[in-house]
Design a protein around this motif. Structure first.
Motif, PDB file in Angstrom:
ATOM      1  N   VAL A 167     -26.652 -43.723  41.326  1.00 33.62           N
ATOM      2  CA  VAL A 167     -26.474 -44.824  42.274  1.00 33.62           C
ATOM      3  C   VAL A 167     -27.752 -44.995  43.090  1.00 33.62           C
ATOM      4  N   PHE A 168     -28.457 -46.093  42.898  1.00 32.21           N
ATOM      5  CA  PHE A 168     -29.688 -46.378  43.651  1.00 32.21           C
ATOM      6  C   PHE A 168     -30.652 -45.190  43.584  1.00 32.21           C
ATOM      7  N   ALA A 169     -30.788 -44.572  42.435  1.00 34.73           N
ATOM      8  CA  ALA A 169     -31.576 -43.329  42.364  1.00 34.73           C
ATOM      9  C   ALA A 169     -32.367 -43.280  41.064  1.00 34.73           C
ATOM     10  N   PRO A 170     -33.385 -42.389  40.993  1.00 33.08           N
ATOM     11  CA  PRO A 170     -34.190 -42.311  39.773  1.00 33.08           C
ATOM     12  C   PRO A 170     -33.371 -41.816  38.583  1.00 33.08           C
ATOM     13  N   TRP A 173     -36.791 -36.298  37.409  1.00 34.00           N
ATOM     14  CA  TRP A 173     -37.766 -36.673  36.378  1.00 34.00           C
ATOM     15  C   TRP A 173     -38.087 -35.505  35.463  1.00 34.00           C
ATOM     16  N   ASP A 207     -36.500 -37.347  50.461  1.00 32.06           N
ATOM     17  CA  ASP A 207     -35.927 -37.936  51.674  1.00 32.06           C
ATOM     18  C   ASP A 207     -35.939 -36.899  52.799  1.00 32.06           C
ATOM     19  N   HIS A 215     -20.687 -41.233  47.344  1.00 32.50           N
ATOM     20  CA  HIS A 215     -20.071 -41.884  46.181  1.00 32.50           C
ATOM     21  C   HIS A 215     -19.445 -40.838  45.249  1.00 32.50           C
ATOM     22  N   ASP A 220     -35.627 -31.944  40.520  1.00 38.34           N
ATOM     23  CA  ASP A 220     -36.300 -33.223  40.293  1.00 38.34           C
ATOM     24  C   ASP A 220     -35.674 -33.937  39.095  1.00 38.34           C
ATOM     25  N   ALA A 228     -30.443 -33.722  51.820  1.00 36.04           N
ATOM     26  CA  ALA A 228     -29.319 -34.381  51.151  1.00 36.04           C
ATOM     27  C   ALA A 228     -28.391 -33.332  50.549  1.00 36.04           C
ATOM     28  N   ARG A 263     -28.648 -42.250  56.416  1.00 33.13           N
ATOM     29  CA  ARG A 263     -27.758 -42.595  55.294  1.00 33.13           C
ATOM     30  C   ARG A 263     -26.332 -42.135  55.574  1.00 33.13           C
ATOM     31  N   SER A 294     -33.990 -33.833  47.644  1.00 29.55           N
ATOM     32  CA  SER A 294     -34.064 -33.566  49.082  1.00 29.55           C
ATOM     33  C   SER A 294     -33.095 -32.442  49.467  1.00 29.55           C
ATOM     34  N   GLY A 297     -29.469 -37.786  41.796  1.00 28.89           N
ATOM     35  CA  GLY A 297     -29.972 -38.471  42.997  1.00 28.89           C
ATOM     36  C   GLY A 297     -28.801 -38.867  43.878  1.00 28.89           C
ATOM     37  N   GLY A 298     -27.874 -37.930  44.009  1.00 34.67           N
ATOM     38  CA  GLY A 298     -26.576 -38.224  44.647  1.00 34.67           C
ATOM     39  C   GLY A 298     -26.607 -38.284  46.158  1.00 34.67           C
TER      40      GLY A 298
HETATM   41  C1  LIG Z   1     -31.472 -44.503  47.758  1.00 36.84           C
HETATM   42  S1  LIG Z   1     -30.936 -42.836  47.794  1.00 36.84           S
HETATM   43  C2  LIG Z   1     -29.331 -42.921  47.018  1.00 36.84           C
HETATM   44  C3  LIG Z   1     -28.471 -41.717  47.320  1.00 36.84           C
HETATM   45  C4  LIG Z   1     -27.041 -41.808  46.779  1.00 36.84           C
HETATM   46  N1  LIG Z   1     -27.010 -41.994  45.348  1.00 36.84           N
HETATM   47  C5  LIG Z   1     -26.294 -42.916  47.480  1.00 36.84           C
HETATM   48  O1  LIG Z   1     -26.196 -44.015  46.911  1.00 36.84           O
HETATM   49  O2  LIG Z   1     -25.827 -42.689  48.599  1.00 36.84           O
HETATM   50  C6  LIG Z   1     -31.926 -42.096  46.530  1.00 36.84           C
HETATM   51  C7  LIG Z   1     -31.715 -40.604  46.417  1.00 36.84           C
HETATM   52  O3  LIG Z   1     -32.481 -40.139  45.318  1.00 36.84           O
HETATM   53  C8  LIG Z   1     -33.114 -38.930  45.715  1.00 36.84           C
HETATM   54  N2  LIG Z   1     -34.317 -38.780  44.883  1.00 36.84           N
HETATM   55  C9  LIG Z   1     -35.495 -39.457  44.972  1.00 36.84           C
HETATM   56  N3  LIG Z   1     -36.361 -39.020  44.032  1.00 36.84           N
HETATM   57  C10 LIG Z   1     -35.711 -38.052  43.339  1.00 36.84           C
HETATM   58  C11 LIG Z   1     -36.071 -37.226  42.238  1.00 36.84           C
HETATM   59  N4  LIG Z   1     -37.273 -37.304  41.663  1.00 36.84           N
HETATM   60  N5  LIG Z   1     -35.157 -36.338  41.788  1.00 36.84           N
HETATM   61  C12 LIG Z   1     -33.931 -36.241  42.366  1.00 36.84           C
HETATM   62  N6  LIG Z   1     -33.531 -36.998  43.405  1.00 36.84           N
HETATM   63  C13 LIG Z   1     -34.409 -37.900  43.877  1.00 36.84           C
HETATM   64  C14 LIG Z   1     -33.416 -39.106  47.193  1.00 36.84           C
HETATM   65  O4  LIG Z   1     -33.615 -37.876  47.847  1.00 36.84           O
HETATM   66  C15 LIG Z   1     -32.169 -39.850  47.656  1.00 36.84           C
HETATM   67  O5  LIG Z   1     -31.156 -38.969  48.070  1.00 36.84           O
END
Ligand SMILES: C[S@@+](CC[C@H](N)C(=O)[O-])C[C@H]1O[C@@H](n2cnc3c(N)ncnc32)[C@H](O)[C@@H]1O
Length: 266
Positions: free
Chosen positions: A146-149, A130, A36, A89, A128, A111, A44, A108, A83-84
């Motif tokens: 939450v909404f994250a990988p 993954w 991000d 949250h 990462d 973030a 966000r 990111s 992925g916070g």
């Molecule tokens: C849709 S946002 C959700 C952020 C937070 N959980 C929220 O609900 O406010 C997805 C988050 O996952 C992070 N993200 C994406 N790919 C990732 C990865 N491979 N490893 C860690 N974080 C990742 C992004 O940078 C982003 O901050």
């Protein structure tokens, strides 16, 4: 890892400096990701600060309180968020756990900078999700996603046997009005089923809440919502502005999510 003079050191001799903004970057120098951007993270932060997703944070905190293991003395385990993002949250959940430390992981750095300031007991790490997580085996009593990988094998490894994993996913009708009017990315109809399949070797489901509500967004909030997630890579420019201008104001938008609590299989 141990912290000395603003540097984290692991037993193998690797060291990682703490950035002046308060986070640690554990990504390999050569790694390239579509993390991000600063603009996405700012969108966000602004969107969340307006309280549009406060009901999600409240539900998450309530389920965390109800399902987390009761501390029995000694180390209570960490509250981890994978992925916070900005820590919005996570900070709300931390308020329920006054004796716990928090670790937020995000790919990111923008973030992580914000997350490092989100709560005094949250440490932010750029890594990462993954990959192998830079967190010790069974270090967490609560893990948020939450909404994250999510990588189920790694989530299982870091969670205590009595711990709880809380996952928030969008349902197919999430943001339905904007998906239709602005041509946003659609949520996979089979998302919950696919998640259940991927988790079944590592976790058992102990609670599931599905919620649907609406939020009233003005024309400033809509581009923030579009710009704070994956749609930011596809939707921008004058065409988007024109489409937003043609929306009613306020615009009623559906928030539709699944919140699931899992315990590790032992
Ligand atoms: C849709 S946002 C959700 C952020 C937070 N959980 C929220 O609900 O406010 C997805 C988050 O996952 C992070 N993200 C994406 N790919 C990732 C990865 N491979 N490893 C860690 N974080 C990742 C992004 O940078 C982003 O901050």
């Amino acid at each position: 890892m141990a912290m000395t003079d603003g540097t984290l050191r692991c037993p193998l001799g690797h060291s990682f400096d703490v950035a002046k903004q308060g986070y640690v970057n554990l990504l390999p120098a050569a790694a390239r990701f579509s993390a991000d951007t600063a603009a996405m993270v700012a969108a966000r932060a602004d969107f969340l600060a307006a309280g549009h997703y406060a009901p999600i944070a409240e539900s998450l905190a309530a389920l965390a309180r109800a399902t987390a293991p009761t501390p029995t003395g000694g180390d209570p385990g960490c509250v981890v968020d994978i992925g916070g993002g900005t820590g919005y949250h996570h900070a709300r959940v931390m308020a329920e756990f006054p004796g716990h430390e928090g670790i937020l992981l995000d790919i990111s750095k923008f973030a992580a900078r914000r997350a490092a300031r989100a709560h005094p007991r949250i440490s932010a790490v750029v890594a990462d999700a993954w990959d192998g997580l830079p967190i010790a085996d069974e270090a967490a009593s609560v893990v948020l996603n939450v909404f994250a990988p999510r990588n189920p094998a790694e989530l299982r490894r870091i969670l205590r046997p009595e711990g709880v994993l809380l996952v928030v996913t969008p349902r197919p009708d999430h943001l339905r009005e904007l998906v239709e009017a602005l041509g946003l990315l659609r949520v996979d109809e089979q998302k919950d089923e696919r998640l259940a399949d991927r988790f079944s070797a590592y976790f058992t489901k102990v609670a599931r809440e599905r919620s649907r509500s609406t939020m009233a967004l003005d024309h400033k909030a809509v581009p923030r919502l579009v710009g704070m997630g994956p749609n930011a890579w596809h939707q921008h420019g004058e065409r988007l502005e024109e489409r937003i201008a043609s929306l009613p104001e306020p615009c009623e938008v559906t928030v539709s999510i699944t919140l699931t609590a899992y315990r590790p299989l032992v």
